[in-house]
Design a protein around this motif. Structure first.
Motif, PDB file in Angstrom:
ATOM      1  N   THR A   1      90.419  26.376  31.607  1.00  0.00           N
ATOM      2  CA  THR A   1      90.030  25.867  30.288  1.00  0.00           C
ATOM      3  C   THR A   1      88.775  25.002  30.364  1.00  0.00           C
ATOM      4  OG1 THR A   1      91.624  24.055  30.583  1.00  0.00           O
ATOM      5  CG2 THR A   1      92.342  25.949  29.284  1.00  0.00           C
ATOM      6  N   CYS A   2      87.994  25.181  31.431  1.00  0.00           N
ATOM      7  CA  CYS A   2      86.793  24.353  31.588  1.00  0.00           C
ATOM      8  C   CYS A   2      85.515  25.186  31.530  1.00  0.00           C
ATOM      9  CB  CYS A   2      86.851  23.586  32.909  1.00  0.00           C
ATOM     10  SG  CYS A   2      86.981  24.603  34.385  1.00  0.00           S
ATOM     11  N   GLU A   3      85.628  26.427  31.049  1.00  0.00           N
ATOM     12  CA  GLU A   3      84.464  27.307  31.033  1.00  0.00           C
ATOM     13  C   GLU A   3      83.313  26.769  30.199  1.00  0.00           C
ATOM     14  OE1 GLU A   3      87.528  28.166  30.347  1.00  0.00           O
ATOM     15  OE2 GLU A   3      88.155  29.892  31.544  1.00  0.00           O
ATOM     16  N   GLY A   4      83.614  25.946  29.203  1.00  0.00           N
ATOM     17  CA  GLY A   4      82.574  25.435  28.324  1.00  0.00           C
ATOM     18  C   GLY A   4      81.675  24.394  28.955  1.00  0.00           C
ATOM     19  N   PHE A   5      82.074  23.855  30.113  1.00  0.00           N
ATOM     20  CA  PHE A   5      81.295  22.781  30.731  1.00  0.00           C
ATOM     21  C   PHE A   5      79.852  23.183  31.015  1.00  0.00           C
ATOM     22  CE2 PHE A   5      84.990  20.075  32.387  1.00  0.00           C
ATOM     23  CZ  PHE A   5      84.626  18.992  31.610  1.00  0.00           C
ATOM     24  N   ALA A   6      79.652  24.352  31.611  1.00  0.00           N
ATOM     25  CA  ALA A   6      78.308  24.747  32.052  1.00  0.00           C
ATOM     26  C   ALA A   6      77.321  24.743  30.892  1.00  0.00           C
ATOM     27  CB  ALA A   6      78.348  26.123  32.719  1.00  0.00           C
ATOM     28  N   ALA A   7      77.697  25.395  29.774  1.00  0.00           N
ATOM     29  CA  ALA A   7      76.810  25.449  28.620  1.00  0.00           C
ATOM     30  C   ALA A   7      76.687  24.089  27.948  1.00  0.00           C
ATOM     31  CB  ALA A   7      77.317  26.492  27.620  1.00  0.00           C
ATOM     32  N   ALA A   8      77.793  23.326  27.908  1.00  0.00           N
ATOM     33  CA  ALA A   8      77.785  22.025  27.236  1.00  0.00           C
ATOM     34  C   ALA A   8      76.877  21.019  27.934  1.00  0.00           C
ATOM     35  CB  ALA A   8      79.200  21.467  27.153  1.00  0.00           C
ATOM     36  N   MET A   9      76.551  21.272  29.187  1.00  0.00           N
ATOM     37  CA  MET A   9      75.712  20.337  29.940  1.00  0.00           C
ATOM     38  C   MET A   9      74.325  20.905  30.242  1.00  0.00           C
ATOM     39  SD  MET A   9      78.384  18.687  32.650  1.00  0.00           S
ATOM     40  CE  MET A   9      79.962  18.012  32.140  1.00  0.00           C
ATOM     41  N   GLU A  10      74.008  22.064  29.678  1.00  0.00           N
ATOM     42  CA  GLU A  10      72.779  22.762  30.065  1.00  0.00           C
ATOM     43  C   GLU A  10      71.532  22.211  29.393  1.00  0.00           C
ATOM     44  OE1 GLU A  10      71.562  27.383  30.993  1.00  0.00           O
ATOM     45  OE2 GLU A  10      73.062  26.961  29.465  1.00  0.00           O
ATOM     46  N   THR A  11      71.674  21.722  28.161  1.00  0.00           N
ATOM     47  CA  THR A  11      70.505  21.241  27.421  1.00  0.00           C
ATOM     48  C   THR A  11      70.690  19.779  27.033  1.00  0.00           C
ATOM     49  OG1 THR A  11      71.395  21.841  25.236  1.00  0.00           O
ATOM     50  CG2 THR A  11      70.184  23.553  26.454  1.00  0.00           C
ATOM     51  N   ASP A  12      69.574  19.125  26.737  1.00  0.00           N
ATOM     52  CA  ASP A  12      69.640  17.714  26.339  1.00  0.00           C
ATOM     53  C   ASP A  12      70.504  17.519  25.100  1.00  0.00           C
ATOM     54  OD1 ASP A  12      67.998  16.990  28.427  1.00  0.00           O
ATOM     55  OD2 ASP A  12      66.159  16.957  27.223  1.00  0.00           O
ATOM     56  N   SER A  13      70.334  18.413  24.115  1.00  0.00           N
ATOM     57  CA  SER A  13      71.067  18.245  22.860  1.00  0.00           C
ATOM     58  C   SER A  13      72.573  18.409  23.063  1.00  0.00           C
ATOM     59  CB  SER A  13      70.564  19.242  21.810  1.00  0.00           C
ATOM     60  OG  SER A  13      70.747  20.579  22.248  1.00  0.00           O
ATOM     61  N   CYS A  14      72.969  19.388  23.867  1.00  0.00           N
ATOM     62  CA  CYS A  14      74.398  19.584  24.127  1.00  0.00           C
ATOM     63  C   CYS A  14      74.972  18.436  24.954  1.00  0.00           C
ATOM     64  CB  CYS A  14      74.635  20.916  24.837  1.00  0.00           C
ATOM     65  SG  CYS A  14      74.461  22.361  23.764  1.00  0.00           S
TER      66      CYS A  14
END
Length: 308
Positions: free
Chosen positions: A75-88
């Motif tokens: 359930t942690c798949e969202g971490f990579a995208a959530a930390m990829e950009t400054d806004s996220c």
């Protein structure tokens, strides 16, 4: 010295394990699991909202520290995208800070299994820095670490993290080539603790040993390091993973391997590996010897009631 119990949101369903069932007087921390990271930096807390965290706070008083784990295996798949950009990252930081206020938390845990490269670890560090910048000194951050060398560069995170959970379980399972002890203290857990302290420079008092309240089961074999036919018996339809309380109910002869510090039994053609009273006592001694940061157990709902 910390004694941490994880309390998953699903405890209240099939397992019918509630806050009143927690051994509050024995615990220093309870970690609620999980808030789910979203690709846009949001956090899904729908299942957490089913829990009455105010009740837990009332039962534990000021002594008990309450935290929430973000992520979790599967359930942690969202971490990579959530930390990829400054806004996220900014959005994730804000949402992490909101958790502290919403649930009256003492700490927050990041359970990312696992960053795929050092860039992702660097992004994690940026989020930790951002959260830490806005936290009062009384609030804490923690991280789960695997029991093997990975893309985590823990040295980069030590300044922002108050304690690290070394996940000393699932070292063997249905995915393995051979059966084995899934939470053996020696050699892998002990060696990796030495690596984290010596190479990654994590202070010993920040390392918390994670221990299982469940067994890993292997069908078609009667010992460790054997070929097996697949996942063995399990609890609640999860083949290969058996709650400690269900394992105790098998009433089979329990054996102890002092060399690796693990317990096991053989039941109807299943090799069952777990932590019991003997192995946990030895692990407690091992924690005290160098004065590590304590012990964490996954998860409270799997424990036997009545002191078994």
């Amino acid at each position: 010295m910390r004694l941490i119990a994880y309390y998953p949101t699903w405890s209240i369903y099939g397992r019918e394990y509630f806050f009143k069932d927690l051994p509050i007087d024995s615990l220093t921390h309870v970690t609620l699991a999980f808030a789910l990271p979203q690709v846009d930096g949001g956090l899904n807390c729908e299942e957490l909202d089913e829990l009455n965290v105010a009740e837990l706070r009332e039962r534990g008083g000021e002594r008990l520290k309450i935290g929430i784990a973000i992520g979790g295996w599967g359930t942690c798949e969202g971490f990579a995208a959530a930390m990829e950009t400054d806004s996220c990252r900014d959005r994730l930081i804000i949402n992490c800070l909101r958790l502290f206020a919403k649930y009256d938390l003492d700490y927050l845990e990041f359970d990312w299994e696992y960053p795929a490269n050092e860039v992702q670890t660097e992004n994690l560090k940026k989020v930790l820095m951002g959260v830490r910048e806005h936290l009062s000194p009384s609030k804490q951050l923690s991280i789960c670490l695997p029991c093997f060398q990975s893309n985590f560069v823990a040295t980069e995170l030590v300044l922002y993290v108050d304690f690290f959970i070394l996940m000393g379980y699932d070292l063997r399972g249905s995915w393995s080539e051979l059966s084995g002890h899934h939470a053996a203290l020696f050699p892998q857990i002990s060696d990796h603790k030495n690596y984290l302290h010596g190479e990654e420079r994590i202070p010993k008092e920040k390392i918390v040993l994670g221990c299982p309240l469940y067994a890993r089961t292997f069908a078609g074999c009667t010992g460790a390091n054997e070929k097996f036919s697949g996942a063995g018996i399990g609890s609640f339809g999860e083949e290969g993973s058996l709650d400690y309380k269900d394992m105790i109910a098998l009433c089979s002869e329990i054996m102890y391997d002092p060399e690796c510090v693990s317990q096991y039994l053989i039941y109807e053609g299943n090799f069952v590996s777990f932590d019991g009273a003997l192995s946990v006592k030895r692990k407690c001694d091992w924690i005290w010897e160098p004065t590590l940061g304590g012990m964490a157990v996954w998860n409270a709902a799997g424990d036997a009631r009545g002191g078994a």
